[in-house]
Design an enzyme around this catalytic site. Structure first.
Site, PDB file in Angstrom:
ATOM      1  N   ASP A  37       0.861  -1.180   0.000  1.00  0.00           N
ATOM      2  CA  ASP A  37       0.000   0.000   0.000  1.00  0.00           C
ATOM      3  C   ASP A  37       0.899   1.231   0.000  1.00  0.00           C
ATOM      4  O   ASP A  37       1.540   1.545   1.002  1.00  0.00           O
ATOM      5  CB  ASP A  37      -0.910  -0.018   1.232  1.00  0.00           C
ATOM      6  CG  ASP A  37      -1.773   1.216   1.351  1.00  0.00           C
ATOM      7  OD1 ASP A  37      -2.088   1.815   0.309  1.00  0.00           O
ATOM      8  OD2 ASP A  37      -2.128   1.589   2.486  1.00  0.00           O
TER       9      ASP A  37
ATOM     10  N   ASN B  45       1.622   8.742  -0.127  1.00  0.00           N
ATOM     11  CA  ASN B  45       2.436   9.827  -0.674  1.00  0.00           C
ATOM     12  C   ASN B  45       3.844   9.856  -0.086  1.00  0.00           C
ATOM     13  O   ASN B  45       4.793  10.227  -0.773  1.00  0.00           O
ATOM     14  CB  ASN B  45       1.742  11.168  -0.440  1.00  0.00           C
ATOM     15  CG  ASN B  45       0.496  11.317  -1.294  1.00  0.00           C
ATOM     16  OD1 ASN B  45       0.536  11.071  -2.490  1.00  0.00           O
ATOM     17  ND2 ASN B  45      -0.609  11.707  -0.686  1.00  0.00           N
ATOM     18  N   THR B  46       3.992   9.463   1.172  1.00  0.00           N
ATOM     19  CA  THR B  46       5.319   9.483   1.800  1.00  0.00           C
ATOM     20  C   THR B  46       5.734   8.128   2.362  1.00  0.00           C
ATOM     21  O   THR B  46       6.928   7.859   2.485  1.00  0.00           O
ATOM     22  CB  THR B  46       5.363  10.513   2.946  1.00  0.00           C
ATOM     23  OG1 THR B  46       4.342  10.210   3.897  1.00  0.00           O
ATOM     24  CG2 THR B  46       5.145  11.916   2.414  1.00  0.00           C
TER      25      THR B  46
ATOM     26  N   LYS C  22       3.304   0.820   3.070  1.00  0.00           N
ATOM     27  CA  LYS C  22       2.917  -0.181   4.055  1.00  0.00           C
ATOM     28  C   LYS C  22       3.002  -1.562   3.429  1.00  0.00           C
ATOM     29  O   LYS C  22       2.530  -1.776   2.315  1.00  0.00           O
ATOM     30  CB  LYS C  22       1.488   0.061   4.550  1.00  0.00           C
ATOM     31  CG  LYS C  22       1.318   1.314   5.377  1.00  0.00           C
ATOM     32  CD  LYS C  22      -0.125   1.481   5.844  1.00  0.00           C
ATOM     33  CE  LYS C  22      -0.296   2.764   6.641  1.00  0.00           C
ATOM     34  NZ  LYS C  22      -1.716   2.954   7.066  1.00  0.00           N
TER      35      LYS C  22
ATOM     36  N   ASP D 198      -7.659   3.514  -2.835  1.00  0.00           N
ATOM     37  CA  ASP D 198      -7.882   3.329  -1.407  1.00  0.00           C
ATOM     38  C   ASP D 198      -9.367   3.136  -1.114  1.00  0.00           C
ATOM     39  O   ASP D 198      -9.748   2.283  -0.297  1.00  0.00           O
ATOM     40  CB  ASP D 198      -7.309   4.502  -0.607  1.00  0.00           C
ATOM     41  CG  ASP D 198      -7.746   5.860  -1.126  1.00  0.00           C
ATOM     42  OD1 ASP D 198      -8.256   5.947  -2.264  1.00  0.00           O
ATOM     43  OD2 ASP D 198      -7.567   6.852  -0.397  1.00  0.00           O
ATOM     44  N   ARG D 199     -10.211   3.904  -1.795  1.00  0.00           N
ATOM     45  CA  ARG D 199     -11.654   3.764  -1.604  1.00  0.00           C
ATOM     46  C   ARG D 199     -12.146   2.416  -2.147  1.00  0.00           C
ATOM     47  O   ARG D 199     -13.017   1.768  -1.548  1.00  0.00           O
ATOM     48  CB  ARG D 199     -12.383   4.934  -2.268  1.00  0.00           C
ATOM     49  CG  ARG D 199     -12.006   6.290  -1.682  1.00  0.00           C
ATOM     50  CD  ARG D 199     -12.626   7.460  -2.429  1.00  0.00           C
ATOM     51  NE  ARG D 199     -14.068   7.544  -2.173  1.00  0.00           N
ATOM     52  CZ  ARG D 199     -14.864   8.388  -2.791  1.00  0.00           C
ATOM     53  NH1 ARG D 199     -14.384   9.197  -3.735  1.00  0.00           N
ATOM     54  NH2 ARG D 199     -16.153   8.438  -2.499  1.00  0.00           N
TER      55      ARG D 199
ATOM     56  N   ASP E 144     -13.289   6.736   6.225  1.00  0.00           N
ATOM     57  CA  ASP E 144     -11.840   6.662   6.367  1.00  0.00           C
ATOM     58  C   ASP E 144     -11.336   8.029   6.829  1.00  0.00           C
ATOM     59  O   ASP E 144     -11.351   8.998   6.067  1.00  0.00           O
ATOM     60  CB  ASP E 144     -11.209   6.283   5.027  1.00  0.00           C
ATOM     61  CG  ASP E 144      -9.699   6.105   5.115  1.00  0.00           C
ATOM     62  OD1 ASP E 144      -9.175   6.039   6.240  1.00  0.00           O
ATOM     63  OD2 ASP E 144      -9.043   6.033   4.052  1.00  0.00           O
TER      64      ASP E 144
ATOM     65  N   THR F 151      -5.870  11.739   5.899  1.00  0.00           N
ATOM     66  CA  THR F 151      -5.571  13.070   5.361  1.00  0.00           C
ATOM     67  C   THR F 151      -6.863  13.779   4.969  1.00  0.00           C
ATOM     68  O   THR F 151      -7.077  14.952   5.268  1.00  0.00           O
ATOM     69  CB  THR F 151      -4.648  12.955   4.139  1.00  0.00           C
ATOM     70  OG1 THR F 151      -3.462  12.261   4.515  1.00  0.00           O
ATOM     71  CG2 THR F 151      -4.283  14.325   3.613  1.00  0.00           C
TER      72      THR F 151
ATOM     73  N   THR G  75      -7.561  31.447  22.140  1.00  0.00           N
ATOM     74  CA  THR G  75      -7.515  31.189  20.692  1.00  0.00           C
ATOM     75  C   THR G  75      -7.208  29.719  20.421  1.00  0.00           C
ATOM     76  O   THR G  75      -7.835  29.087  19.567  1.00  0.00           O
ATOM     77  CB  THR G  75      -6.470  32.095  20.016  1.00  0.00           C
ATOM     78  OG1 THR G  75      -6.859  33.449  20.176  1.00  0.00           O
ATOM     79  CG2 THR G  75      -6.357  31.787  18.535  1.00  0.00           C
TER      80      THR G  75
END
Length: 242
Positions: free
Chosen positions: A6, A9-10, A13, A96-97, A117, A120, A172
């Site tokens: 899997d 982007n970085t 797996k 992924d979906r 899911d 990100t 804040t």
């Protein structure tokens, strides 16, 4: 045995499956792919098949390496799937979906299932009890919401994800935590309620990197499963090996 690859982007797996059971899992940077690939084959010499799912750019030499050693399926819009894809733009549906929906077919056949899911982005995917995937939704994830407040304003700070102590922010920082976290929780609960109203009986799955943080805050009953995507990829592989 099957090797699930899997590619994010970085991070990459790896998961090794013996039938339907995960016996090994790890993640690492793209640049160390060759080392980890050779190691997993040495530790598990019975691996014969693999599936590669990538949401970003991936070195073609790595793909060639996998194909040299294993019978590998690269997941894409043309891959045979265990459900009917009724998405109006099927070639744009993320791998992924696709994997998450496949896992729902494996674990909850003949049910209306909403897969959420929380990573990100927060993706919502819905499959009907007659095995038709019809679509869902995409919204910003937790970290993206924090970053957006910092990026698109002059003075709001960039904060790490934190459970708000009160719905009323008195500084804040506490106001940001309240707005972001309560906002995403209320969004998810609201979407679940909308699906229940429209489709009746509904099984809800929550997965992804932020699922543990969010799961106890939702009012709706859910199943939390951090390995859902990997299980879906393994099921697609098995489905194509039949």
């Amino acid at each position: 045995m099957n090797l699930i690859i899997d590619v994010g982007n970085t991070l990459v797996k790896f998961a090794v499956f013996k039938a339907d059971e995960i016996v090994y899992k790890e993640e690492f940077k793209h640049r160390s792919f060759v080392k980890h690939f050779k190691n997993v084959l040495n530790v598990y010499p019975d691996i014969n098949n693999a599936i590669l799912s990538t949401v970003g750019q991936f070195n073609e030499k790595y793909i060639q390496l996998v194909n040299k050693h294993l019978n590998c399926i690269e997941l894409n819009a043309n891959t045979k799937l265990p459900f009917n894809n009724k998405y109006e733009t099927p070639k744009t549906l993320g791998v992924d979906r696709i994997a998450l929906v496949s896992a729902s077919v494996l674990h909850f056949p003949d049910q209306n299932v909403l897969i959420i899911d929380a990573g990100t982005c927060v993706t919502y995917d819905f499959i009907t009890n007659d095995n038709n995937y019809i679509g869902g939704a995409i919204s910003p994830g937790l970290s993206m919401r924090y970053r957006a407040l910092n990026t698109f304003t002059a003075k709001l700070p960039l904060l790490n994800v934190q459970q708000p102590k009160s719905v009323v922010g008195k500084t804040t920082e506490s106001s940001i935590h309240s707005g972001v976290v309560n906002g995403i929780v209320l969004e998810i609960d609201g979407v679940i309620d909308q699906y229940k109203e429209q489709f009746g009986d509904l099984t809800v799955i929550l997965t992804g990197g932020d699922s543990k943080f969010l799961s106890n805050q939702l009012k709706n009953s859910i199943f939390a499963n951090s390995n859902f995507l990997l299980q879906g990829l393994n099921y697609i592989l098995q489905f194509n090996l039949k």
